[in-house]
Scaffold this active site. Structure first.
Site, PDB file in Angstrom:
ATOM      1  CB  ILE A 572      -1.029  -0.139   1.192  1.00 38.55           C
ATOM      2  CG1 ILE A 572      -0.213  -0.305   2.675  1.00 38.55           C
ATOM      3  CG2 ILE A 572      -2.548  -0.947   1.013  1.00 38.55           C
ATOM      4  CD1 ILE A 572      -1.180   0.084   3.629  1.00 38.55           C
ATOM      5  N   GLY A 578      11.450   0.807   3.772  1.00 46.28           N
ATOM      6  CA  GLY A 578      11.002  -0.412   3.053  1.00 46.28           C
ATOM      7  C   GLY A 578       9.146  -0.439   2.156  1.00 46.28           C
ATOM      8  CD  GLU A 579       7.260  -4.186  -1.181  1.00 46.98           C
ATOM      9  OE1 GLU A 579       7.449  -5.169  -0.302  1.00 46.98           O
ATOM     10  OE2 GLU A 579       8.101  -4.228  -2.425  1.00 46.98           O
ATOM     11  CE  LYS A 598       4.970   2.697   8.497  1.00 44.76           C
ATOM     12  NZ  LYS A 598       6.081   3.865   9.649  1.00 44.76           N
ATOM     13  CG  ASP A 691       8.380  14.113  10.242  1.00 40.85           C
ATOM     14  OD1 ASP A 691       8.098  15.425   9.381  1.00 40.85           O
ATOM     15  OD2 ASP A 691       8.463  13.333   9.710  1.00 40.85           O
TER      16      ASP A 691
HETATM   17  P1  AMP Z   1       5.262   5.369   7.114  1.00 39.99           P
HETATM   18  O1  AMP Z   1       6.464   4.551   6.307  1.00 39.99           O
HETATM   19  O2  AMP Z   1       4.424   5.148   8.054  1.00 39.99           O
HETATM   20  O3  AMP Z   1       5.472   7.103   6.219  1.00 39.99           O
HETATM   21  O4  AMP Z   1       3.905   4.684   6.052  1.00 39.99           O
HETATM   22  C1  AMP Z   1       4.493   5.002   4.032  1.00 39.99           C
HETATM   23  C2  AMP Z   1       2.901   5.052   3.131  1.00 39.99           C
HETATM   24  O5  AMP Z   1       2.368   3.857   4.169  1.00 39.99           O
HETATM   25  C3  AMP Z   1       1.726   5.931   4.277  1.00 39.99           C
HETATM   26  O6  AMP Z   1       2.180   7.272   3.608  1.00 39.99           O
HETATM   27  C4  AMP Z   1       0.685   5.146   4.120  1.00 39.99           C
HETATM   28  O7  AMP Z   1      -0.059   5.556   2.747  1.00 39.99           O
HETATM   29  C5  AMP Z   1       1.084   4.241   4.229  1.00 39.99           C
HETATM   30  N1  AMP Z   1       1.078   2.828   5.363  1.00 39.99           N
HETATM   31  C6  AMP Z   1       1.694   3.340   6.788  1.00 39.99           C
HETATM   32  N2  AMP Z   1       1.287   3.002   7.472  1.00 39.99           N
HETATM   33  C7  AMP Z   1      -0.222   2.604   7.091  1.00 39.99           C
HETATM   34  C8  AMP Z   1      -1.282   2.042   7.853  1.00 39.99           C
HETATM   35  N3  AMP Z   1      -1.316   2.081   9.835  1.00 39.99           N
HETATM   36  N4  AMP Z   1      -2.747   2.045   7.423  1.00 39.99           N
HETATM   37  C9  AMP Z   1      -2.792   2.562   6.414  1.00 39.99           C
HETATM   38  N5  AMP Z   1      -1.270   2.854   5.126  1.00 39.99           N
HETATM   39  C10 AMP Z   1      -0.615   3.055   5.728  1.00 39.99           C
END
Ligand code: AMP
Length: 913
Positions: A572, A578-579, A598, A691
């Site tokens: 998503i 990472g992803e 994550k 942030d």
């Molecule tokens: P982050 O590394 O936390 O910035 O996450 C990267 C992207 O993943 C975010 O911009 C969200 O679009 C998606 N994402 C992260 N955590 C979630 C979550 N708990 N539920 C849905 N999308 C998520």
């Protein structure tokens, strides 16, 4: 009653009345009626005509008499009984007197004598029986005034009668010594005339005193007339038989006017005679005002059955009269009020007693204005007229101790307004005079004056000040403040009226970036807010970087999840390490849930591993509906994973951009409220996010916003170069955090303001395409982001508050949360937008709000740039006056005119300076 005083014995003599030796008076001895021989002077030359025979007395001293009486006893022969005496015989003789100082005058001329009277016999005798002479004795009295000499002579003139003078008695009259009305009147010689009265002044008898001057008149007849005035027996004495006798023991007489001695009244005695007052028996007293006739009395015993009824800070005291009143009816009561802590001290003068504190005739008193929650002792003293005489210590009393209740605080008496702007003002006030306890809260009620109290708003605060925002410009508001303690709310203060400012400055600011404004959120408040985080009992965030072993931190704060329970579905997003995938988590005994996963990409360094897991260690400490929830971590196999709740709508910035203009203001404010609530939670835990941005807020299917991304918090730690690295979110970061890395909750508040702006502008990039350097410079110079399109005035105002240069002036998350809650409760306050007001006049004073042109932003930050695009829609022919009127600022017309701005054209040239 009169007395007759005999004058010295006088013997009539016939040889020296005058020089005439031919006087025919003879001294003859005869027998009186009782045959006692007496001497008489006789004459009886009835046969010869022209008789003139004188018989004179010796000198008789007057002895002070003024009128003397002469009593002559004589016999006289009836001429008819004498044969052959016709024509020559007389039956009278004449009485004369002559006053003289000379007691031995040998010769006195006839003419010197003054005739008193011709004396005739009442009875004369007719026959002479030689053997048994029957004589008829006459007695005649004549009085004569003798006032000129020391004495006088009397003379008897015979002119041819047959007389025998048996006796001559001379006397005067006096009024005798007498006592009338306790006054003594001396023996008093009567006056000279028969009608004269002699006034005599009496003198008071012994042991008496003059009541009224005692006087009496002595009549000529020697009788006293009616007495006038008189005397009274002195105190201690009473009248007995025209004298004053002393009162005997056991009796007294207090005043001379008292009728007599009286028996001593009850409980008193007199041991000696002539007592003027009786002494009280021991233990009995008499007050100065008590008359001697009053019984001796005693002070009262103590009042009885004192009952107290406490009503908040008033006490009703009631008692019954003393058992013994001491024989008097003048019992009165006085109250002693003591405030008792360790010591008992007299109560202050502010305590009120109704009807009074002293001299009470009633047996009930209301004591008010006491301190709340305080121990008091009340002593009721009973007194009467002899309490003082019997000694001060003798007052009998009864006491009661009470504790007053908690009372509501007294009204706030003084409210002032500072930092007045067009939409807000800061109110501050003083603590009530009598808080009556710990003040838990203040409540501020306010309303537009014109609206009266038809609709009002309420604010509550712990401090003695509050910032009232969301007000209309140039509007008079009425404020009331009241305090609350555990006992409840006190009365509201009197109304205090304050007016908001006009919008002239705001107008200028709207044409440019918003210049930093007044101080509003005081340092003290910010500090106290921050202090609160350090309070014991509040959970405090633990920095995982303080752990030597990062794995220990992760085990302390995060749950290890078995990888087999995770079912990954799709990618998503892309995270820093990472992803990011979505999937499902099924933990034993729980229902399956959607999660975000994550993962840490392969080939990571130790530092990367540590940083990656630190986010979980931080997140694992939080538990709040607006903070992304950590389900657990996978560390025992690779890849390392962080499992969080799944947020269906992803990050907030992209979500809003996708739904541009599709939400109501309330929905937007609801989102902002969630973010503020999460941030309040974090700040309460003493966690600084560093942030905060819309991209780090995740939105679930219910539009609930949750704060996420806790990775950056330590990245910039202790890196002096960090401020200018590309990693710092310049547009979201407060100036002091950029400049000297002062990251605090207050810098998070700044970031929150930017998030607000992002939300209201549906994901617009803050400061658009301006580069970071320009943004920093603009912000440093005081420019602030303008209100986004259709932005409610109150929300933009809140943004500006978050962007206060002085971090202490920024609101706390708690205040922000309160504010948003209020806006949600009063959606009407959100109706007014900045553009509603400005569009009518200049359409879009700041068109760059939504989509500014690149050139404009590139060309600089100065107000001139923005202003140059202003009047495109402005009606040129409209007068300055009309325009000002249309935006409600006509009162600035003169000010602008004085400054040379008389037309809308000229206004366009206005600069910030
Ligand atoms: P982050 O590394 O936390 O910035 O996450 C990267 C992207 O993943 C975010 O911009 C969200 O679009 C998606 N994402 C992260 N955590 C979630 C979550 N708990 N539920 C849905 N999308 C998520």
């Amino acid at each position: 009653m009169h007395t007759r005083r005999k004058l010295p014995q006088v013997e009539p003599r016939n040889n020296n009345i005058n020089a005439c030796v031919c006087s025919k008076w003879e001294e003859v001895s005869i027998m009186d009626e009782k045959n006692i021989p007496i001497r008489t002077y006789q004459v009886c030359n009835v046969l010869e005509p022209n008789q003139n025979n004188w018989l004179r007395t010796d000198w008789i001293p007057r002895s002070g008499a003024q009128r003397v009486y002469v009593e002559v006893k004589f016999t006289l022969r009836d001429c008819n009984s004498l044969p052959g005496v016709t024509g020559t015989c007389k039956e009278t003789f004449n009485l004369y007197y002559h006053e003289s100082n000379e007691d031995r005058e040998s010769y006195i001329k006839e003419s010197s004598f003054i005739k008193v009277d011709t004396v005739a016999a009442d009875e004369s005798f007719t026959q002479v029986d030689v053997g048994d002479r029957i004589m008829k004795l006459n007695t005649e009295v004549r009085d004569v005034k003798v006032t000129t000499r020391k004495g006088f002579y009397l003379a008897f003139q015979d002119v041819g009668a047959c007389i025998a003078l048996v006796s001559v008695r001379v006397f005067y009259k006096t009024c005798p010594l007498t006592i009338r009305n306790l006054a003594t009147f001396p023996d008093t010689v009567t006056g000279a005339d028969t009608s004269s009265l002699v006034e005599v002044r009496g003198s008071c008898v012994n042991q008496s005193e003059e009541r009224e001057e005692p006087k009496m008149y002595c009549g000529a007849d020697g009788e006293w007339l009616v007495p006038i005035g008189g005397c009274l027996c002195s105190p201690g004495y009473e009248e007995k038989g025209s004298a004053c006798k002393s009162c005997t023991a056991g009796f007294y007489k207090a005043k001379s006017s008292d009728p007599g001695c009286s028996k001593c009244p009850p409980h008193s005695h007199s041991l000696r005679d002539a007592a003027t007052v009786c002494d009280c028996h021991s233990g009995y007293f008499r007050s100065d005002a008590d008359p001697p006739s009053m019984a001796c009395t005693q002070p009262p015993s103590a009042p009885q059955q004192l009952i107290s009824v406490v009503n908040e800070t008033s006490v009703v005291l009631e008692w019954t009269p003393p058992r013994r009143l001491g024989g008097r009816s003048d019992t009165s009561y006085s109250l002693e009020c003591l405030i008792c802590q360790t010591l008992c001290l007299p109560c202050g003068s502010d305590v009120l007693f109704s009807p009074s504190q002293t001299g009470l005739k009633t047996t009930k008193v209301v004591v008010s204005e006491l301190r709340a929650h305080t121990h008091y002792t009340f002593i009721v003293h009973a007194r009467n007229g002899v309490s003082l005489a019997s000694g001060a210590g003798a007052t009998q009393s009864v006491s009661v101790s009470v504790t007053t209740n908690q009372a509501a605080p007294s009204p706030v008496s003084f409210v002032q307004a500072t930092d007045v702007t067009r939409h807000s003002l800061s109110l501050s006030w003083q603590q009530p005079d009598r808080p009556n306890g710990v003040i838990l809260e203040y409540e501020v009620k306010f309303y537009e004056k014109d609206q009266k109290e038809r609709s009002y708003r309420i604010m509550r605060t712990f401090s003695q000040s509050v910032d009232v925002t969301g007000l209309s410009p140039l509007t008079v508001y009425v404020f009331h403040v009241r305090a609350r303690t555990a006992a409840g709310y006190g009365e509201f203060s009197a109304p205090f009226e304050f007016s908001t400012n006009s919008g002239i400055h705001a107008l200028t600011f709207c044409t440019v970036f918003i210049i930093s404004r007044r101080s509003k959120y005081s340092k003290t408040k910010q500090d106290s807010e921050e202090e609160k985080h350090l309070n014991p009992g509040v959970k405090i965030y633990v920095d995982p970087f303080t752990y030597e072993d990062p794995d220990q931190a992760i085990h302390d704060f995060a749950k290890e999840i078995d990888v087999s329970s995770i079912h990954i579905e799709k990618v998503i997003g892309m995270g820093e390490f990472g992803e990011v995938c979505s999937g499902r988590l099924r933990v034993q005994g729980k229902r399956e849930i959607y999660v975000a996963i994550k993962s840490l990409k392969a080939g990571y360094s130790d530092k990367q591993r540590r940083d990656f897991l630190s986010e979980a260690s931080i997140m694992g400490q939080f538990d709040h509906p607006n903070i992304i929830r950590l389900e657990g971590v996978v560390t025992r196999c690779k890849p390392l994973m962080i499992i969080t709740e799944y947020m269906e709508n992803g990050s907030l910035d992209s979500f809003l951009r996708k739904h541009d203009g599709q939400f109501t203001v309330i929905q937007l404010v609801g989102m902002l409220r969630g973010i503020a609530s999460g941030m309040k939670y974090l700040s309460d835990m003493n966690y600084v996010h560093r942030d905060l941005a819309a991209r780090n807020i995740l939105v679930n299917s219910n539009l609930v916003c949750k704060v996420s991304d806790f990775g950056l918090s330590r990245v910039l730690e202790d890196d002096p170069e960090a401020a200018y690295t590309t990693r710092i979110p310049i547009r979201w970061t407060a100036p002091e955090a950029i400049t000297y890395r002062k990251f605090t909750t207050s810098s998070d508040v700044w970031s929150y303001g930017i998030v607000m702006w992002e939300v209201v502008s549906y994901g617009e990039r803050p400061y658009w395409d301006m580069n970071n350097q320009d943004v920093m410079k603009a912000v440093e110079e005081g420019y602030r982001l303008p209100a986004p399109m259709d932005c409610p005035v109150v929300l933009h105002q809140l943004m500006l508050d978050c962007w206060e240069r002085e971090r202490a002036e920024r609101p706390t998350f708690s205040q922000i949360l309160n504010m948003l809650d209020k806006l949600i409760r009063n959606p009407g306050t959100l109706r007014r937008t900045v553009h509603d007001r400005l569009l009518s006049a200049v359409t879009l004073l700041f068109p760059c709000v939504r989509r500014p042109t690149g050139s404009m932003l590139e060309s600089g930050l100065g107000p001139e740039v923005c202003v140059s695009v202003v009047p495109e829609v402005c009606v040129p022919e409209r007068s300055m006056c009309e325009w000002l009127q249309s935006i409600g600022l006509e009162r600035y017309r003169d000010t602008l005119a004085a400054a040379g701005y008389t037309s809308l054209d000229s206004l366009l040239g206005i600069t910030h300076q």
